[in-house]
Write an enzyme that holds these catalytic residues in place. Structure first.
Site, short mmCIF file in Angstrom:
data_model
loop_
_atom_site.label_atom_id
_atom_site.label_comp_id
_atom_site.label_asym_id
_atom_site.label_seq_id
_atom_site.Cartn_x
_atom_site.Cartn_y
_atom_site.Cartn_z
N ALA A 1 0.82 -1.22 0.00
CA ALA A 1 0.00 0.00 0.00
C ALA A 1 0.85 1.26 0.00
CB ALA A 1 -0.92 -0.01 1.22
N GLY B 1 1.92 2.86 -2.77
CA GLY B 1 1.74 3.68 -3.97
C GLY B 1 1.21 5.07 -3.64
N ARG C 1 -2.94 9.74 -9.52
CA ARG C 1 -4.12 9.96 -10.38
C ARG C 1 -5.40 10.25 -9.60
NH1 ARG C 1 -3.92 4.87 -14.11
NH2 ARG C 1 -2.30 4.17 -12.68
N THR D 1 7.18 -3.44 -6.90
CA THR D 1 6.48 -4.38 -6.01
C THR D 1 7.45 -5.34 -5.31
OG1 THR D 1 6.04 -5.71 -7.97
CG2 THR D 1 4.24 -4.31 -7.20
N ALA E 1 -47.99 21.68 17.46
CA ALA E 1 -47.11 22.23 16.43
C ALA E 1 -46.31 23.40 16.97
CB ALA E 1 -47.94 22.67 15.23
N TYR F 1 -31.22 24.78 26.42
CA TYR F 1 -29.85 25.29 26.50
C TYR F 1 -29.89 26.76 26.85
CZ TYR F 1 -25.00 26.05 24.91
OH TYR F 1 -23.67 26.35 24.81
N ALA G 1 -51.96 27.37 24.15
CA ALA G 1 -51.17 27.66 22.96
C ALA G 1 -50.37 28.95 23.17
CB ALA G 1 -52.09 27.80 21.75
#
Ligand code: UD1
Ligand code: CA
Length: 456
Positions: A9, A11, A15, A79, A378, A385, A421
């Site tokens: 490994a 190389g 490219r 190699t 909703a 936080y 609400a």
């Protein structure tokens, strides 16, 4: 024979046009080298040695948890030279399987068959493949059917270039011979490199039988040198994952638009719409449906869970028949019990929602515990936080949180309580009571809206 695995490994991977070393380029979300190491692990070898070079520190760092022997090849001289630098880490006996760090998809089965060819010091196994277009590869030269040597493309005669059987680079050699042959390699060839492939002729000269095995598919031995080849093998890999899941009973609307970057366990009748990405380890129960464009990372989904389109889930544990989305985001620490409902534009983090609780629209629920059957209206936000610390919001069973509420944590809303609400709830609400935390409405009769002054 005792087995060592040697992975080349070093190389540069010029490219790739990338800062990342080639073997660190991701395939299915994991470095190429990780794929090779995972395959090597299945082979029950005594040791794994990686020959590294360019950008090696990054590679070593990434794999620091694994027991790997590292061999530095500072200069890439071929190699054969790569194997030479690792030689001192190989025992005198046993055999060594040589793999390439940029050939990620070789199957364990293929390698086991190759290893089976090397039973003693008088045998050598070579993984070859016959290609329609062998250009660029080392050719396997045979006489009377027997392997004689390998000739590299750049050194091959016109006649030799016609040979379609090529060297994959993967081979298994008795250590005894590696120790004697490698120091004798010469670099008198077209590339001025030390070729590992020259050991084939040396083996033949020493009376050793070179046997070959071919993989079942060419992609098993395809190497990756650029981003195009990377993308090609990514699709091969993904198609294999999809095929495995379909064999296990999954319905995948389009296997070409389906990606697994990790592991998946599925029950029966699991179905996936298009563009689903599964990362890390996901476990999906019977009858789970994942809608289009969803991504799941490290999630566990019970039976009958439905995730609607465009939802992003990470680290969520979801009970039977819960439904989520479309456009929902579940973050780490989300635990939804059975029959929980999470609707569109709802974000949940580090929160337990008990059976049947609901948050249908436009909410942020973080660091909270929501009791069974509680309803979150909703636009509800847990203000978890304060700029310094995170605090918890506790919502009792059967509570009803009116729309557009700010629940200022730490705060506890009792069982069966209701909040009006538009309330900002900063004090605990006793069970079964109503809390209203908003300005009182005033009506001004006959009030005149400001008017525009029109000249002329
Ligand atoms: C090599 C083989 C060729 C075979 C081909 C298959 C030799 C001489 N040739 O060709 O017969 O058909 O692979 O792809 O072996 N590497 C190092 N250090 C080096 C050189 C290479 O670690 O000095 C590693 C590379 O990172 C790569 C592997 O070895 O993983 C193969 O190198 P590469 O240059 O692609 O091999 P080829 O010369 O193309
Ligand atoms: Ca190559």
């Amino acid at each position: 024979m005792e087995l060592s695995v040697l992975i080349l490994a070093a190389g540069k991977g010029t490219r790739m046009k990338s800062i990342l070393p080639k073997v660190m380029q991701p395939l299915a979300g994991k470095p190429l080298l990780a794929h090779v190491l995972a395959t090597a692990k299945q082979l029950q070898s005594q040791r794994t040695i990686v020959v590294y070079g360019h950008g090696g520190e990054l590679v070593q760092q990434h794999f620091s948890d694994e027991s790997i022997g590292w061999a530095l090849q500072a200069e890439q001289k071929g190699t054969g030279h790569a194997v030479q630098v690792a030689l001192s880490q190989l025992p005198e006996t046993g055999k060594t399987l040589i793999l390439y760090g940029d050939v990620p998809l070789t199957t364990t089965t293929t390698l086991e068959k190759l290893l089976a060819l090397v039973t003693d010091d008088n045998s050598l196994g070579l993984l070859s493949v016959t290609l329609d277009n062998p250009t660029g590869y080392g050719r396997i030269v045979r006489e009377a059917g027997l392997v004689q040597r390998i000739v590299e493309q750049k050194d091959a005669s016109e006649q030799e270039k016609l040979i379609a059987e090529v060297n994959t680079g993967i081979l298994c050699v008795p250590n005894k011979h590696l120790h004697t042959w490698l120091p004798t390699l010469k670099n008198t060839n077209a590339q001025g490199e030390y070729y590992l492939t020259d050991i084939i002729a040396l083996a033949v000269a020493d009376g050793i039988t070179v046997q070959t095995h071919q993989p079942t598919a060419a992609w098993e031995v395809e190497g990756i040198n650029d981003k195009l080849q990377l993308a090609t093998l990514e699709r091969v890999y993904q198609r294999l994952q999809a095929d495995n899941l379909m064999r296990a009973g999954a319905t995948i609307i389009d296997p070409n638009r389906f990606d697994v970057r990790g592991t998946v366990i599925i029950g029966m009748d699991v179905s996936f719409d298009i563009n689903v990405i599964l990362e890390g380890h996901n476990q999906l129960g019977n009858g789970v449906h994942i809608g289009a464009n969803c991504s799941l990372k490290n999630c566990t989904l019970g039976d009958g869970v439905v995730i609607k389109a465009n939802s992003v889930l990470e680290g969520a544990v979801i009970g039977n028949h819960a439904d989520v989305g479309p456009f929902a985001r579940l973050r780490a620490g989300t635990q939804l019990a059975a029959n929980v409902h999470i609707g569109n534009f709802v974000e949940v983090k580090n929160t337990v929602m008990h059976e049947g609780a609901k948050a249908g629209h436009l909410s942020y629920i973080g660091d909270a515990e929501v009791g069974a059957r509680a309803n979150i209206g909703a636009g509800t936000i847990t203000c978890n936080y304060d700029g310094a610390t995170k605090s918890k919001t506790m919502i009792g069973a059967d509570a009803f949180i009116g729309s557009n509420a700010s629940l200022v944590a730490p705060v506890t809303i009792g069982e069966g309580a209701t909040t009006g609400a538009g309330s900002a709830i900063s004090k605990d609400v006793p069970a079964h009571s109503l809390a209203i935390g908003r300005g009182i409405q005033r009506n001004i009769e006959g009030w005149q809206r400001p008017r525009k002054i029109v000249s002329d």
